[in-house]
Write a protein that holds these residues in place. Structure first.
Motif, PDB file in Angstrom:
ATOM      1  N   LYS A   1       0.828  -1.206   0.000  1.00 51.46           N
ATOM      2  CA  LYS A   1       0.000   0.000   0.000  1.00 51.46           C
ATOM      3  C   LYS A   1       0.864   1.258   0.000  1.00 51.46           C
ATOM      4  O   LYS A   1       0.536   2.256  -0.649  1.00 51.46           O
ATOM      5  CB  LYS A   1      -0.934   0.003   1.218  1.00 51.46           C
TER       6      LYS A   1
ATOM      7  N   ALA B   1       1.511  -0.500  -4.929  1.00 49.85           N
ATOM      8  CA  ALA B   1       1.687  -1.668  -5.794  1.00 49.85           C
ATOM      9  C   ALA B   1       0.533  -2.652  -5.661  1.00 49.85           C
ATOM     10  O   ALA B   1       0.692  -3.842  -5.980  1.00 49.85           O
ATOM     11  CB  ALA B   1       3.003  -2.355  -5.464  1.00 49.85           C
ATOM     12  N   GLU B   2      -0.624  -2.178  -5.196  1.00 50.35           N
ATOM     13  CA  GLU B   2      -1.737  -3.108  -4.998  1.00 50.35           C
ATOM     14  C   GLU B   2      -2.153  -3.794  -6.290  1.00 50.35           C
ATOM     15  O   GLU B   2      -2.399  -4.997  -6.323  1.00 50.35           O
ATOM     16  CB  GLU B   2      -2.954  -2.382  -4.400  1.00 50.35           C
ATOM     17  N   SER B   3      -2.237  -3.030  -7.401  1.00 50.33           N
ATOM     18  CA  SER B   3      -2.689  -3.616  -8.666  1.00 50.33           C
ATOM     19  C   SER B   3      -1.708  -4.669  -9.165  1.00 50.33           C
ATOM     20  O   SER B   3      -2.105  -5.722  -9.679  1.00 50.33           O
ATOM     21  CB  SER B   3      -2.864  -2.521  -9.717  1.00 50.33           C
ATOM     22  N   ALA B   4      -0.404  -4.409  -9.001  1.00 50.30           N
ATOM     23  CA  ALA B   4       0.599  -5.400  -9.413  1.00 50.30           C
ATOM     24  C   ALA B   4       0.491  -6.659  -8.565  1.00 50.30           C
ATOM     25  O   ALA B   4       0.639  -7.782  -9.072  1.00 50.30           O
ATOM     26  CB  ALA B   4       2.004  -4.807  -9.305  1.00 50.30           C
TER      27      ALA B   4
ATOM     28  N   VAL C   1      -2.234  -7.771  -7.056  1.00 49.12           N
ATOM     29  CA  VAL C   1      -3.455  -8.483  -7.467  1.00 49.12           C
ATOM     30  C   VAL C   1      -3.210  -9.247  -8.759  1.00 49.12           C
ATOM     31  O   VAL C   1      -3.635 -10.401  -8.915  1.00 49.12           O
ATOM     32  CB  VAL C   1      -4.622  -7.487  -7.619  1.00 49.12           C
ATOM     33  N   ALA C   2      -2.509  -8.601  -9.707  1.00 52.23           N
ATOM     34  CA  ALA C   2      -2.229  -9.272 -10.979  1.00 52.23           C
ATOM     35  C   ALA C   2      -1.362 -10.507 -10.760  1.00 52.23           C
ATOM     36  O   ALA C   2      -1.572 -11.556 -11.381  1.00 52.23           O
ATOM     37  CB  ALA C   2      -1.539  -8.295 -11.930  1.00 52.23           C
ATOM     38  N   ARG C   3      -0.371 -10.389  -9.865  1.00 56.70           N
ATOM     39  CA  ARG C   3       0.499 -11.537  -9.580  1.00 56.70           C
ATOM     40  C   ARG C   3      -0.300 -12.678  -8.977  1.00 56.70           C
ATOM     41  O   ARG C   3      -0.165 -13.836  -9.397  1.00 56.70           O
ATOM     42  CB  ARG C   3       1.616 -11.116  -8.635  1.00 56.70           C
TER      43      ARG C   3
ATOM     44  N   ARG D   1      -3.538 -13.144  -9.187  1.00 59.18           N
ATOM     45  CA  ARG D   1      -4.525 -13.650 -10.137  1.00 59.18           C
ATOM     46  C   ARG D   1      -3.888 -14.681 -11.062  1.00 59.18           C
ATOM     47  O   ARG D   1      -4.469 -15.743 -11.331  1.00 59.18           O
ATOM     48  CB  ARG D   1      -5.110 -12.499 -10.954  1.00 59.18           C
TER      49      ARG D   1
END
Length: 563
Positions: free
Chosen positions: A213, A217-220, A222-224, A226
């Protein structure tokens, strides 16, 4: 003591052998239950022949009485047999979990190398559970085979062709089931590996949630996760398909086999070779055989998954220790003299340094990786590639790692706190009485005064209810309270303010007076409190002198400490 090197088969055999009493009891009761189930259609056939065909009411009532007794036995046999099986499965899983935790905490280390904490947790939970469940599969298989054997014997007495069909057809079905389970075993192993990796990544991301946070890098993350979860899902779906194909094929083959048995029995009755009651018994037995054959199909699936899990459990248990055991004894008493003689490891190059008993030594490394390598060697988490380290003249390589750590404590920078009270996180296991003094020296007494319930305050998982500086002071107090003859600290005050750091430096010097202490840090306040400082530059100790003298002599020291 050598670390045991089991195989997957060893793990399965030990799981069953360790619960042999409950497995034997459950097998006997399960076998009795299945034998009773096989006798039910036989008794019904007798009732049809004696009570219906012959009109013998007394015989009919006698058979019904026997049938009632059999049903009572069936009820108790199933109840207590299943209880013994479940108890064996839970205990076997528990013992495996304990063995895995003991291996991970083994003083020789090594089990955690190359494995995420979440992956180890998955092995110790899901894989251990599946291996433990093999005890239930074994006793269920014994019970099912007993039912098949009793059914075949009865059918042989009714008709030799029917009995031979069952005796010869059952092994063929079992063999086909074993062949069909091979793809399931392979895919189950992949499924469990991917699931464990996904658990490990999830645990890793949760542990670093604040950092993620903080850097946005939250989106990265989540992508990892996922992508990792998608791989796990795909492996699970493939395993489920293999299981469905295996179970469906075995069920279809079993149904066809039972239909053939019923057809042959019907033709024999039509030809007058068997009586009406015997036909009823034969058809009833054919229907009964669906149960044991279905159980054997389930047992095959369970064994396939258990073999895959056992291989993963064995992989952890069989991991070689990072450092070998020695047979030498610790010096008595431990004076605390350390000698590093030409130590070469990772970035370290022929490091030679003598630490006198009772000395407070600072080590300033211009490369953090060199500091980490030095700490790993001092803690004997690894042995140097060349050179050696001695404690009071005894080489560390010759000591038991567990015994060494009763004399030398290396407190790492990222020391974790546990989900317990503040006091429980500081007090040593032996209940030593130096906790108040250690807390004062580390500045943790201020932490106790600021939290709601003092020493009884729960710090939460990983100490997340405390600030970074509070966690550091609590961890330092724990290291001081352990009261080891030799204490090695790594950057113990990076998250505290300058005033607190100065207080900690003074407290550390006073608390550890007369005992050997090494502080690996670039903190000017801590280095100023030491007797002398060793400068570790480009993997070598280039000089040792008091802090003020080192500032005057070396530009590299000034850059590392004052910038």
């Amino acid at each position: 003591m050598a670390v045991p090197v089991p195989s997957g088969g060893d793990v399965l055999r030990r799981a069953v052998a360790g619960q042999r009493r409950d497995v034997a009891l459950g097998s006997v009761l399960g076998a009795a239950h299945q034998a009773g189930e096989a006798l039910v259609p036989v008794l019904i056939g007798v009732a049809v022949d004696r009570g219906v065909a012959e009109g013998d009411l007394g015989a009919l009532l006698a058979v019904l009485g026997v049938l009632a007794v059999v049903y009572v036995g069936l009820s108790f046999g199933f109840r207590f047999g299943a209880r013994a099986g479940e108890r064996a499965a839970e205990r076997a899983g528990h013992e495996l979990r304990v063995a895995l935790v003991e291996r991970v905490l083994h003083p020789g280390g090594g089990a955690e190398e190359g494995r995420l904490p979440g992956a180890l947790a998955a092995v110790a939970t899901e894989d251990a559970r599946r291996v433990g469940a093999v005890t239930m599969a074994v006793l269920s298989g014994v019970a099912a085979l007993t039912g098949l054997l009793v059914g075949a014997v009865v059918l042989l007495r009714i008709s030799v062709p029917l009995g031979l069909m069952v005796l010869l057809g059952t092994p063929v079905l079992l063999w086909l089931g074993h062949l069909l389970s091979k793809p399931l075993e392979r895919r189950s192993e992949t499924e469990q590996e991917r699931a464990a990796h996904a658990s490990g990544v999830a645990a890793d991301l949760v542990a670093g949630l604040r950092v993620l946070k903080g850097i946005g890098a939250e989106s990265a993350a989540v992508a990892r996760y996922r992508a990792t979860s998608r791989d796990s899902l795909a492996a699970t779906v493939r395993a489920a398909r293999a299981e469905a194909l295996s179970n469906g094929t075995v069920l279809a083959l079993t149904g066809a086999f039972i239909a053939v048995v019923a057809l042959v029995g019907g033709r024999l009755a039509a030809q007058g070779d068997i009586s009406l009651g015997q036909l009823v018994s034969a058809v009833g037995l054919a229907m009964f055989l669906l149960g044991p054959l279905g159980v054997l199909s389930w047992v095959t699936t369970e064994l396939a998954q258990a073999r895959a899990s056992a291989a993963r459990v064995a992989g952890v248990l069989a991991t070689p220790a990072a450092v070998p055991y020695g047979t030498a004894s610790l010096p008595v008493p431990v004076r605390g003299e350390l000698l590093l003689d030409g130590v070469t490891h990772a970035g370290l190059r022929e490091v030679t340094l003598r630490v006198s008993p009772g000395e407070l030594l600072g080590v300033a490394a211009t490369d953090p990786a060199d500091a980490t390598a030095l700490l790993r060697c001092l803690a004997r988490e690894t042995d140097p590639a060349a050179g050696g380290i001695e404690l009071d003249g005894v080489p560390l390589r010759t000591l038991d790692p567990a015994a060494l750590r009763t004399a030398v404590l290396v407190a790492h920078h990222d020391a974790a706190l546990f989900q317990d009270t503040l006091l429980a996180n500081i007090a040593p296991p032996d209940g030593g009485g130096g906790v108040p003094a250690a807390m004062a020296a580390a500045g943790a007494d201020e932490v106790a005064r600021t939290v709601p319930h003092g020493l009884a305050t729960a710090v939460g998982e990983q100490g997340r209810s405390l600030s970074g500086g509070q966690r550091q002071r609590v961890a330092l107090a724990r290291a001081l309270a352990a009261d080891r003859p030799v204490l090695v600290l790594h950057d113990p005050t990076t998250a505290v303010d300058a005033v607190t750091e100065a207080r900690v430096a003074a407290g550390l010097r006073a608390f550890r007076r007369g005992r050997t202490t090494i502080v690996v840090t670039t903190s000017p306040a801590l280095l100023a409190a030491t007797d002398r400082v060793a400068l570790l530059d480009e993997g070598r100790v280039v000089d040792t002198a008091p802090h003020a003298e080192m500032i005057r002599r070396h530009a590299a020291y000034r850059t590392a400490v004052l910038s």
